[in-house]
Scaffold this motif. Structure first.
Motif, PDB file in Angstrom:
ATOM      1  N   THR A   1      -7.456  -6.036  -6.937  1.00  0.00           N
ATOM      2  CA  THR A   1      -6.591  -6.726  -6.685  1.00  0.00           C
ATOM      3  C   THR A   1      -4.879  -6.505  -8.238  1.00  0.00           C
ATOM      4  OG1 THR A   1      -6.414  -7.712  -4.632  1.00  0.00           O
ATOM      5  CG2 THR A   1      -4.362  -7.616  -4.862  1.00  0.00           C
ATOM      6  N   ALA A   2      -3.603  -6.179  -7.623  1.00  0.00           N
ATOM      7  CA  ALA A   2      -2.340  -5.843  -8.537  1.00  0.00           C
ATOM      8  C   ALA A   2      -2.140  -8.011  -8.468  1.00  0.00           C
ATOM      9  CB  ALA A   2      -1.636  -4.821  -8.868  1.00  0.00           C
ATOM     10  N   HIS A   3      -1.381  -7.647  -9.804  1.00  0.00           N
ATOM     11  CA  HIS A   3      -0.534  -8.678  -9.348  1.00  0.00           C
ATOM     12  C   HIS A   3       0.969  -8.511  -9.881  1.00  0.00           C
ATOM     13  CE1 HIS A   3      -3.677 -11.728 -10.099  1.00  0.00           C
ATOM     14  NE2 HIS A   3      -4.678 -10.777 -10.944  1.00  0.00           N
ATOM     15  N   LEU A   4       1.393  -9.439  -8.655  1.00  0.00           N
ATOM     16  CA  LEU A   4       3.150  -9.651  -9.206  1.00  0.00           C
ATOM     17  C   LEU A   4       3.510  -8.980 -10.725  1.00  0.00           C
ATOM     18  CD1 LEU A   4       5.684  -8.685  -6.861  1.00  0.00           C
ATOM     19  CD2 LEU A   4       5.881 -11.708  -7.123  1.00  0.00           C
ATOM     20  N   GLU A   5       4.490  -7.885 -10.519  1.00  0.00           N
ATOM     21  CA  GLU A   5       5.134  -8.271 -12.392  1.00  0.00           C
ATOM     22  C   GLU A   5       6.602  -8.938 -11.866  1.00  0.00           C
ATOM     23  OE1 GLU A   5       3.974  -6.735 -15.016  1.00  0.00           O
ATOM     24  OE2 GLU A   5       2.546  -5.866 -13.825  1.00  0.00           O
TER      25      GLU A   5
ATOM     26  N   ALA B   1      14.681  -8.414   6.632  1.00  0.00           N
ATOM     27  CA  ALA B   1      13.709  -7.649   7.028  1.00  0.00           C
ATOM     28  C   ALA B   1      12.997  -6.567   7.266  1.00  0.00           C
ATOM     29  CB  ALA B   1      13.104  -8.502   9.048  1.00  0.00           C
ATOM     30  N   LYS B   2      13.926  -5.409   7.755  1.00  0.00           N
ATOM     31  CA  LYS B   2      13.788  -4.429   7.221  1.00  0.00           C
ATOM     32  C   LYS B   2      13.600  -3.974   5.933  1.00  0.00           C
ATOM     33  CE  LYS B   2      16.586  -2.652  11.159  1.00  0.00           C
ATOM     34  NZ  LYS B   2      17.491  -1.305  11.795  1.00  0.00           N
ATOM     35  N   LEU B   3      14.082  -4.289   5.212  1.00  0.00           N
ATOM     36  CA  LEU B   3      14.218  -4.260   3.827  1.00  0.00           C
ATOM     37  C   LEU B   3      12.364  -4.607   3.229  1.00  0.00           C
ATOM     38  CD1 LEU B   3      15.353  -3.143   1.102  1.00  0.00           C
ATOM     39  CD2 LEU B   3      16.165  -5.049   1.008  1.00  0.00           C
ATOM     40  N   VAL B   4      12.512  -6.151   3.643  1.00  0.00           N
ATOM     41  CA  VAL B   4      11.365  -6.610   3.202  1.00  0.00           C
ATOM     42  C   VAL B   4       9.969  -5.441   3.638  1.00  0.00           C
ATOM     43  CG1 VAL B   4       9.210  -8.443   3.610  1.00  0.00           C
ATOM     44  CG2 VAL B   4      11.905  -7.799   3.146  1.00  0.00           C
ATOM     45  N   LEU B   5      10.213  -5.262   5.364  1.00  0.00           N
ATOM     46  CA  LEU B   5       8.943  -4.206   5.719  1.00  0.00           C
ATOM     47  C   LEU B   5       9.184  -2.889   4.647  1.00  0.00           C
ATOM     48  CD1 LEU B   5       9.193  -4.789   9.180  1.00  0.00           C
ATOM     49  CD2 LEU B   5       7.106  -5.921   7.611  1.00  0.00           C
ATOM     50  N   LEU B   6      10.195  -2.395   4.503  1.00  0.00           N
ATOM     51  CA  LEU B   6       9.963  -1.479   3.624  1.00  0.00           C
ATOM     52  C   LEU B   6       9.398  -1.304   2.541  1.00  0.00           C
ATOM     53  CD1 LEU B   6      13.879   0.341   4.323  1.00  0.00           C
ATOM     54  CD2 LEU B   6      11.339   0.992   4.958  1.00  0.00           C
ATOM     55  N   LEU B   7       9.554  -2.358   1.288  1.00  0.00           N
ATOM     56  CA  LEU B   7       8.989  -2.444   0.607  1.00  0.00           C
ATOM     57  C   LEU B   7       8.025  -3.404   0.199  1.00  0.00           C
ATOM     58  CD1 LEU B   7      12.599  -4.268  -1.389  1.00  0.00           C
ATOM     59  CD2 LEU B   7      11.799  -2.161  -1.590  1.00  0.00           C
ATOM     60  N   ALA B   8       7.127  -3.567   1.238  1.00  0.00           N
ATOM     61  CA  ALA B   8       5.642  -4.017   1.274  1.00  0.00           C
ATOM     62  C   ALA B   8       5.510  -2.939   1.723  1.00  0.00           C
ATOM     63  CB  ALA B   8       5.898  -5.417   2.223  1.00  0.00           C
TER      64      ALA B   8
ATOM     65  N   HIS C   1       5.897   0.097   0.324  1.00  0.00           N
ATOM     66  CA  HIS C   1       5.263   0.740  -0.533  1.00  0.00           C
ATOM     67  C   HIS C   1       5.172   0.366  -1.786  1.00  0.00           C
ATOM     68  CE1 HIS C   1       7.399   3.189  -4.187  1.00  0.00           C
ATOM     69  NE2 HIS C   1       7.334   2.105  -4.613  1.00  0.00           N
ATOM     70  N   ILE C   2       5.294  -1.255  -2.181  1.00  0.00           N
ATOM     71  CA  ILE C   2       4.245  -2.124  -3.218  1.00  0.00           C
ATOM     72  C   ILE C   2       2.925  -1.888  -2.130  1.00  0.00           C
ATOM     73  CG2 ILE C   2       3.117  -4.452  -3.510  1.00  0.00           C
ATOM     74  CD1 ILE C   2       6.148  -5.014  -3.596  1.00  0.00           C
ATOM     75  N   GLY C   3       2.328  -1.730  -1.064  1.00  0.00           N
ATOM     76  CA  GLY C   3       0.975  -1.601  -0.285  1.00  0.00           C
ATOM     77  C   GLY C   3      -0.168  -2.073  -1.146  1.00  0.00           C
ATOM     78  N   ASP C   4       0.154  -3.405  -1.579  1.00  0.00           N
ATOM     79  CA  ASP C   4      -1.001  -4.385  -1.569  1.00  0.00           C
ATOM     80  C   ASP C   4      -0.541  -5.615  -1.131  1.00  0.00           C
ATOM     81  OD1 ASP C   4      -2.510  -6.164  -3.029  1.00  0.00           O
ATOM     82  OD2 ASP C   4      -2.915  -4.892  -4.687  1.00  0.00           O
ATOM     83  N   ALA C   5      -0.737  -6.469   0.387  1.00  0.00           N
ATOM     84  CA  ALA C   5      -1.065  -7.610   0.583  1.00  0.00           C
ATOM     85  C   ALA C   5      -1.420  -8.514   0.797  1.00  0.00           C
ATOM     86  CB  ALA C   5      -1.658  -7.225   1.692  1.00  0.00           C
ATOM     87  N   ALA C   6      -2.365  -9.028  -1.209  1.00  0.00           N
ATOM     88  CA  ALA C   6      -2.355  -9.955  -2.086  1.00  0.00           C
ATOM     89  C   ALA C   6      -0.517  -9.984  -3.194  1.00  0.00           C
ATOM     90  CB  ALA C   6      -2.890  -9.930  -2.368  1.00  0.00           C
ATOM     91  N   VAL C   7      -0.244  -8.543  -3.215  1.00  0.00           N
ATOM     92  CA  VAL C   7       0.267  -8.545  -4.105  1.00  0.00           C
ATOM     93  C   VAL C   7       2.240 -10.136  -3.080  1.00  0.00           C
ATOM     94  CG1 VAL C   7       2.946  -7.749  -5.054  1.00  0.00           C
ATOM     95  CG2 VAL C   7      -0.144  -7.171  -5.927  1.00  0.00           C
ATOM     96  N   VAL C   8       2.354  -8.925  -2.504  1.00  0.00           N
ATOM     97  CA  VAL C   8       3.289  -9.292  -1.107  1.00  0.00           C
ATOM     98  C   VAL C   8       3.508 -10.916  -0.614  1.00  0.00           C
ATOM     99  CG1 VAL C   8       4.490  -8.896   1.184  1.00  0.00           C
ATOM    100  CG2 VAL C   8       4.171  -6.788   0.112  1.00  0.00           C
ATOM    101  N   ARG C   9       2.046 -11.481  -0.191  1.00  0.00           N
ATOM    102  CA  ARG C   9       1.775 -12.169  -0.199  1.00  0.00           C
ATOM    103  C   ARG C   9       2.297 -13.624  -1.928  1.00  0.00           C
ATOM    104  NH1 ARG C   9      -2.988 -10.755   2.473  1.00  0.00           N
ATOM    105  NH2 ARG C   9      -2.193 -11.209   4.431  1.00  0.00           N
ATOM    106  N   GLU C  10       1.386 -12.960  -2.955  1.00  0.00           N
ATOM    107  CA  GLU C  10       2.065 -13.404  -4.385  1.00  0.00           C
ATOM    108  C   GLU C  10       3.797 -13.593  -3.507  1.00  0.00           C
ATOM    109  OE1 GLU C  10       1.330 -12.871  -9.172  1.00  0.00           O
ATOM    110  OE2 GLU C  10       0.325 -11.399  -8.051  1.00  0.00           O
TER     111      GLU C  10
END
Length: 67
Positions: free
Chosen positions: A2-6, A38-45, A47-56
């Motif tokens: 899993t990647a980490h948030l930059e 909400a739309k922006l967060v979902l679009l960027l999430a 794009h990130i494609g890693d739920a762990a990074v989004v949770r972080e």
């Protein structure tokens, strides 16, 4: 793995991005601003494609971290 948030600076022109964000929200009623967020967060999430990074990111943004 899993990647980490930059969290360090990565934008070429953060001030221009900030201005674009503020312009997108300018004059929106509260309900429309919440929809945009909400739309922006979902679009960027997506794009990130890693739920762990989004949770972080959620934990950091909400102040629910130990660090």
């Amino acid at each position: 793995m899993t990647a980490h948030l930059e969290t360090g600076p990565r934008l070429d022109d953060p001030d221009a991005l900030y201005e674009a964000l503020m312009a997108a929200y300018r004059d929106l009623p509260d309900a429309e601003a919440l929809k945009l967020s909400a739309k922006l967060v979902l679009l960027l999430a997506n794009h990130i494609g890693d739920a762990a990074v989004v949770r972080e990111a959620l934990a950091i943004a909400s102040g629910r971290t130990d660090g």
